[in-house]
Scaffold this active site. Structure first.
Site: not given
Ligand code: AMP
Ligand code: TRP
Length: 322
Positions: A109, A193, A190
């Protein structure tokens, strides 16, 4: 069992968030589970204030729509429980600059933006505070959070070694399949968002026709053998993992039933649509009632503060604050 996990209100929730994290949260929910919309973490990247406010409510609604029952587990917003920011400072004085600057997510980032915010560097310390304030034993998260979780464990262990046994050392838990859902168009990256091609992410509120289109257009490979092999066949293996998470069967067993990519894609699309349709419906029912949502998160914050307050005091006392 005491559980804590968090999610950033920083964009549209996608299939990776659901399969990697939220679905596990639903499965392990109990009166000792705390689920947090981490709005302070969202401030580490550029986000307009009015957008953050709306997305915080969107995110809390998503958790409820996915099946988290606020009568059982606590659903709350991080900034509503001031102990998170306070605890984060204590832990900033335990974590080291070196270990934070080595975090993969920080390096990625920070390399994208000149003059990045200091919060981007200290982000995992705030996450450690989130976890350690609740004496969490388990932290259900996707695979991308492994390194941050390891940091939380290291910080807790260092704190205990320096100031006496004070903090509970947590463990991270990942789902058996789909712990890292990959972008459907670029399956070596991956699903995320922040950066994603429009066809690469399945959003929880996507129409069934869009879900079907995205899965049918998912990038695979030029062979025609259905086999679970993440290294050599990342696109196909991603679809198998998604299917596996939804049905509970192992990716290889699923693969052995198919000889054509098209047939597999069609069945994955049906399974994902079946999983997501009730969530989108529930979301649309819940989201307009902002007063009810606010009451849920206010109650969650009270329950959270009851647990976090004494742990913060324990940590502050141990460090010598008067
Ligand atoms: P975040 O959107 O970064 O706040 O992530 C929220 C939760 O979703 C965290 O536990 C991340 O590890 C999980 N997560 C985000 N992106 C992925 C993905 N592509 N595959 C699996 N888990 C994800
Ligand atoms: N950093 C996590 C992510 O981006 C979100 C998060 C913040 C979190 N605090 C947490 C996850 C505490 C688990 C526990 O996905």
């Amino acid at each position: 069992m005491r559980i804590l996990s968090g999610i950033q209100p920083s964009g549209d929730m996608h299939l990776g968030n659901y399969l990697g994290a939220i679905k596990q949260w639903v499965n392990v929910q109990n009166p000792e589970a705390f689920y947090c919309v981490v709005d302070l973490h969202a401030l580490t990247l550029e986000i307009a204030p009015e957008v953050l406010r709306e997305q915080t409510l969107d995110c809390a609604t998503t958790l409820l729509a996915c099946g988290i029952d606020p009568e059982i587990s606590a659903v709350f917003v991080q900034s509503h429980v001031a102990y998170h920011a306070q605890m984060s400072w204590l832990l900033e004085c335990v974590a080291s600059y070196g270990e934070l600057s080595r975090m993969t997510q920080f390096k990625e980032k920070a390399s994208r933006k000149e003059g990045y915010r200091v919060g981007l560097l200290t982000y995992p310390v705030l996450m450690a505070a989130d976890i350690l304030l609740y004496d969490a034993v388990e932290v259900p998260v996707g695979d991308d959070q492994r390194q941050h979780l390891e940091l939380a464990r290291n910080v807790a262990e260092r704190f205990n070694a320096r100031y006496g046994d004070t903090l509970t050392v947590p463990v991270g838990v990942q789902p058996a399949a789909a712990a890292r859902v990959m972008d459907l168009q670029e399956p070596t990256r991956k699903m995320s968002k922040s950066i994603s091609s429009p066809l690469g992410s399945i959003l929880l509120l996507d129409d069934p026709s869009d879900i079907e289109k995205k899965i049918k257009k998912a990038v695979t490979d030029t062979e025609n053998e259905v086999r679970y092999d993440p290294e050599n066949k990342p696109g196909l293996s991603n679809l198998l993992e998604i299917f596996s998470n939804v049905t509970g069967e192992s990716p290889s067993v699923i693969a052995s039933r198919y000889s054509r990519y098209g047939d597999l894609k069609s069945d994955v699309a049906t399974a994902v649509i079946e999983e997501l349709t009730p969530i989108a419906k529930r979301y649309r029912e819940l989201r307009p009632d902002v007063a009810a949502l606010r009451s849920v998160i206010a109650d969650g914050a009270r329950r959270a503060a009851d647990v976090a307050g004494p742990v913060y005091q324990r940590a502050a006392n141990a460090m010598g604050l008067l």
